[in-house]
Design an enzyme around this catalytic site. Structure first.
Site, PDB file in Angstrom:
ATOM      1  N   ASP A   1       0.861  -1.143  -0.085  1.00 18.60           N
ATOM      2  CA  ASP A   1       0.071   0.071  -0.049  1.00 18.60           C
ATOM      3  C   ASP A   1       0.994   1.262   0.093  1.00 18.60           C
ATOM      4  O   ASP A   1       2.031   1.064   0.280  1.00 18.60           O
ATOM      5  CB  ASP A   1      -0.977  -0.097   1.228  1.00 18.60           C
ATOM      6  N   HIS A   2       0.383   2.197  -0.289  1.00 18.96           N
ATOM      7  CA  HIS A   2       1.137   3.585  -0.297  1.00 18.96           C
ATOM      8  C   HIS A   2       0.474   4.253   1.168  1.00 18.96           C
ATOM      9  O   HIS A   2      -0.573   4.429   1.135  1.00 18.96           O
ATOM     10  CB  HIS A   2       0.590   4.528  -1.422  1.00 18.96           C
TER      11      HIS A   2
ATOM     12  N   TYR B   1      -4.837   4.444   0.506  1.00 19.79           N
ATOM     13  CA  TYR B   1      -6.024   3.960  -0.297  1.00 19.79           C
ATOM     14  C   TYR B   1      -5.772   3.240  -1.657  1.00 19.79           C
ATOM     15  O   TYR B   1      -6.476   3.077  -2.589  1.00 19.79           O
ATOM     16  CB  TYR B   1      -7.199   4.746  -0.248  1.00 19.79           C
ATOM     17  N   HIS B   2      -4.361   2.697  -1.429  1.00 23.30           N
ATOM     18  CA  HIS B   2      -4.047   2.042  -2.675  1.00 23.30           C
ATOM     19  C   HIS B   2      -3.336   0.428  -2.363  1.00 23.30           C
ATOM     20  O   HIS B   2      -2.502   0.167  -3.029  1.00 23.30           O
ATOM     21  CB  HIS B   2      -2.784   2.848  -3.356  1.00 23.30           C
ATOM     22  N   PRO B   3      -4.144  -0.128  -1.682  1.00 22.99           N
ATOM     23  CA  PRO B   3      -3.834  -1.429  -1.494  1.00 22.99           C
ATOM     24  C   PRO B   3      -3.795  -2.390  -2.703  1.00 22.99           C
ATOM     25  O   PRO B   3      -4.693  -2.427  -3.630  1.00 22.99           O
ATOM     26  CB  PRO B   3      -4.966  -2.071  -0.469  1.00 22.99           C
TER      27      PRO B   3
END
Ligand SMILES: Cc1cc2nc3c(=O)[nH]c(=O)nc-3n(C[C@H](O)[C@H](O)[C@H](O)COP(=O)(O)OP(=O)(O)OC[C@H]3O[C@@H](n4cnc5c(N)ncnc54)[C@H](O)[C@@H]3O)c2cc1C
Length: 405
Positions: free
Chosen positions: A158-159, A333-335
């Site tokens: 994730d980020h 919110y980038h998993p």
């Protein structure tokens, strides 16, 4: 070369100008970061106004761009508010699916294949519930093992970001526009012209840059918004004008895990992101956070900058920053990555190069979980590309010829 113009998903340039976004771009340029008018084109590096999938003031979602036209064609039977609870197998072949809807259980049979697209948390959850995962973990929950595939749920990437925010002066930010009479005005603007605050995405500018000057490629990103959250009230904007930078690392090395805790599909799986577990991730995020502070402190922003809100000027040394990271790190919110594409010889592999689950017939995964690593950018476009490519493979279309770049 890098983008078409007639696909189903509309991508538009930011059409909302504001002194706080202009000042941010000028401040970044003052620090030697070049302006970039198309960061989704040949070169990502620089400072840019955000591009977004918003068209005529409305979000152009994948449902709008792909699903609704397909439904109109009439060959899809869509069942909404349904929760897939288990994949059914027959001799190593996916044959059907159980789902829960309106308090009742249903079963459907597949004539050709089953395609999972429940996303990074729920696709591995459904596989594990159905007996595809680490045999040890499945045995612990007394779930019969259909296929031992230990990579299912591993490799969660994730980020993650930390907020760097400032109180501003001499200007109104989005904080004031989103309450009271100004909000009523924004609603009217939207109703009568699909313009204004309600037609905006959350991040209005992006910086892609380097955490160290000796690097050849950019490795950090900063999302910027002329709005700020109250650190003491969850998801509430400040009562005064503010701006926020959300710095993150393009490709963190830390890996987390998604694992079911029960046999009940209604129980959420355990999500352990392990953010910043790798020391280099902490160092790179620290550089990105310091760059965010420098941009907000630059001369071009000085007409508006009043004081730093988060983390605050008493955070300076590496240790103070790391302490702040521990308290404030959150998901960007980038998993991705929990059903990783890799050759079967790789112990973390879940799907092959055609998105088929290793060791199982007639079962594919088409979502962000198949990404082997996290992309150096926001993940929506990459997921759509996986879906476009996946649909070609399912339909048996030949790959497009390679392009020389
Ligand atoms: C708050 C937020 C903001 C974001 N902002 C951006 C952004 O600005 N730019 C960007 O590029 N990306 C952004 N992303 C990331 C982007 O949305 C994701 O990368 C992308 O949606 C991943 O697509 P997916 O198909 O893998 O999963 P999802 O979009 O999560 O789709 C999975 C779907 O499966 C359904 N589902 C799950 N389990 C089941 C089940 N058991 N039965 C039936 N249905 C099920 C879910 O309800 C969901 O509809 C954001 C994400 C979030 C959450």
């Amino acid at each position: 070369m890098f983008r078409g113009g007639n696909g189903p998903l509309q991508v538009t340039e930011l059409d909302w100008q504001h002194p706080l976004t202009d000042a941010f771009i000028q401040s970044a340029r003052e620090l030697g970061i070049p302006a970039n008018t198309d960061y989704n084109g040949a070169n990502q590096a620089g400072v840019s106004a955000a591009q977004r999938s918003i068209y005529r003031g409305r979000r152009c979602s994948p449902a709008h761009a792909y699903l609704h036209p397909a439904l109109t064609a009439g060959n899809i039977d869509l069942r909404v508010n349904a929760l897939a609870t288990k994949i059914l197998f027959d001799n190593g072949r996916a044959k059907g699916l159980c789902y829960h809807r309106g308090g009742r259980q249903f079963k459907v049979e597949a004539t050709r294949e089953i395609i999972l697209c429940g996303g990074v948390f729920n696709t591995p959850q459904l596989l594990q519930l159905s007996g595809v995962g680490s045999s040890e973990s499945l045995n612990d929950l007394a779930i019969p093992v259909v296929h031992h595939l230990p990579g299912v749920g591993q490799n969660l990437r994730d980020h993650c970001y930390i907020p760097v925010s400032a109180r501003v002066r001499n200007i109104k930010s989005l904080n004031e526009r989103s309450r009271g009479i100004p909000l009523c005005m924004e609603v009217l603007k939207y109703v009568f012209g699909r313009r204004g605050l309600l037609a905006l995405q959350p991040s209005l500018c992006y910086v892609s840059w380097k955490s160290r000057p000796d690097l050849t490629d950019n490795d950090i990103q900063i999302a910027y918004a002329p709005a700020s959250y109250d650190a003491n009230r969850d998801m509430q904007l400040n009562d005064y004008p503010g701006v926020t930078c959300a710095p993150w690392q393009h490709v963190p090395k830390s890996k987390g895990v998604v694992q079911i805790c029960s046999r009940d599909a209604l129980d959420p799986p355990r999500i352990q992101p392990n953010y910043l577990q790798e020391p280099t991730d902490r160092e790179v995020l620290l550089a990105a956070a310091r760059l965010s502070r420098d941009i907000l402190s630059a001369r071009a922003f000085s007409d508006f900058f009043e004081s730093e809100d988060q983390p605050g000027r008493d955070v300076n040394t590496d240790d103070e920053w790391y302490d702040y990271m521990r308290q404030s790190v959150g998901t960007g919110y980038h998993p991705v990555g929990t059903c990783r594409m890799a050759p079967v010889s790789d112990p973390t592999a879940v799907v092959d190069s055609e998105l088929k689950v290793h060791g199982i017939q007639a079962l594919r995964v088409v979502d962000a979980s198949v990404m082997p690593n996290i992309p150096s950018g926001n993940t929506h476009a990459s997921t759509l590309m996986i879906a476009e490519k996946g649909s070609d493979m399912i339909l048996g279309k030949s790959p497009l010829p390679a392009t020389e770049l």
